[in-house]
Design a protein around this motif. Structure first.
Motif, PDB file in Angstrom:
ATOM      1  N   THR A   4     -56.411   6.613 -16.918  1.00 35.17           N
ATOM      2  CA  THR A   4     -56.117   8.036 -16.858  1.00 35.17           C
ATOM      3  C   THR A   4     -56.909   8.728 -17.958  1.00 35.17           C
ATOM      4  N   LEU A   5     -57.618   9.742 -17.565  1.00 38.37           N
ATOM      5  CA  LEU A   5     -58.444  10.487 -18.506  1.00 38.37           C
ATOM      6  C   LEU A   5     -57.752  11.779 -18.896  1.00 38.37           C
ATOM      7  N   SER A   6     -57.876  12.131 -20.152  1.00 33.94           N
ATOM      8  CA  SER A   6     -57.334  13.411 -20.600  1.00 33.94           C
ATOM      9  C   SER A   6     -58.276  14.529 -20.155  1.00 33.94           C
ATOM     10  N   ARG A  10     -62.362  14.433 -19.440  1.00 34.26           N
ATOM     11  CA  ARG A  10     -62.939  14.897 -18.178  1.00 34.26           C
ATOM     12  C   ARG A  10     -63.996  15.965 -18.420  1.00 34.26           C
ATOM     13  N   ALA A  11     -63.754  16.842 -19.383  1.00 39.07           N
ATOM     14  CA  ALA A  11     -64.733  17.885 -19.711  1.00 39.07           C
ATOM     15  C   ALA A  11     -66.009  17.261 -20.267  1.00 39.07           C
ATOM     16  N   GLY A  82     -62.474  25.454 -17.988  1.00 37.57           N
ATOM     17  CA  GLY A  82     -61.184  25.565 -17.303  1.00 37.57           C
ATOM     18  C   GLY A  82     -60.230  24.460 -17.703  1.00 37.57           C
ATOM     19  N   ARG A  83     -60.746  23.236 -17.816  1.00 37.10           N
ATOM     20  CA  ARG A  83     -59.906  22.108 -18.222  1.00 37.10           C
ATOM     21  C   ARG A  83     -59.415  22.281 -19.658  1.00 37.10           C
TER      22      ARG A  83
END
Length: 106
Positions: A4-6, A10-11, A82-83
């Motif tokens: 799972t990526l934070s 992800r950004a 946005g993230r």
């Protein structure tokens, strides 16, 4: 096994993929010999009097490269912003909630 990526990861991944795509496209283009790109294409144009003329048009760089070079970073920055913006709002909301329930500042 699930990874799972934070939102921050992800950004960073989105920006890295955009930069990698652009560098890969242009590096691959410049690794080709100049003779491989020396292929004329035909262009037809209609003159003012209605006559059609054909001429050779030399395109050493595909037009899609310019589109990808401009679009990929814009999309990656928009996605990342946005993230990260959503992530910072959640942190602010949690801090405000904690301060309100405890009666003090976090």
């Amino acid at each position: 096994m699930t990874i799972t990526l934070s939102d921050r990861e992800r950004a960073i991944l989105a920006i890295a993929l955009a930069v990698g795509l652009i560098v890969g496209l242009w590096a691959g283009l410049f690794m080709l010999p100049a003779e491989a790109l020396n292929v004329p294409t035909e262009e037809q144009s209609v003159g003012a009097s209605g006559e059609t003329t054909e001429r050779a048009l030399f395109l050493p760089v595909p037009r899609s490269y310019f589109l990808v070079t401009i679009t990929a970073p814009i999309v990656a920055v928009w996605y990342s912003y946005g993230r990260l913006r959503a992530d910072s709002e959640e942190v602010t909301d949690e801090g405000t909630h904690q301060a309100a329930t405890e009666g003090g500042y976090p």
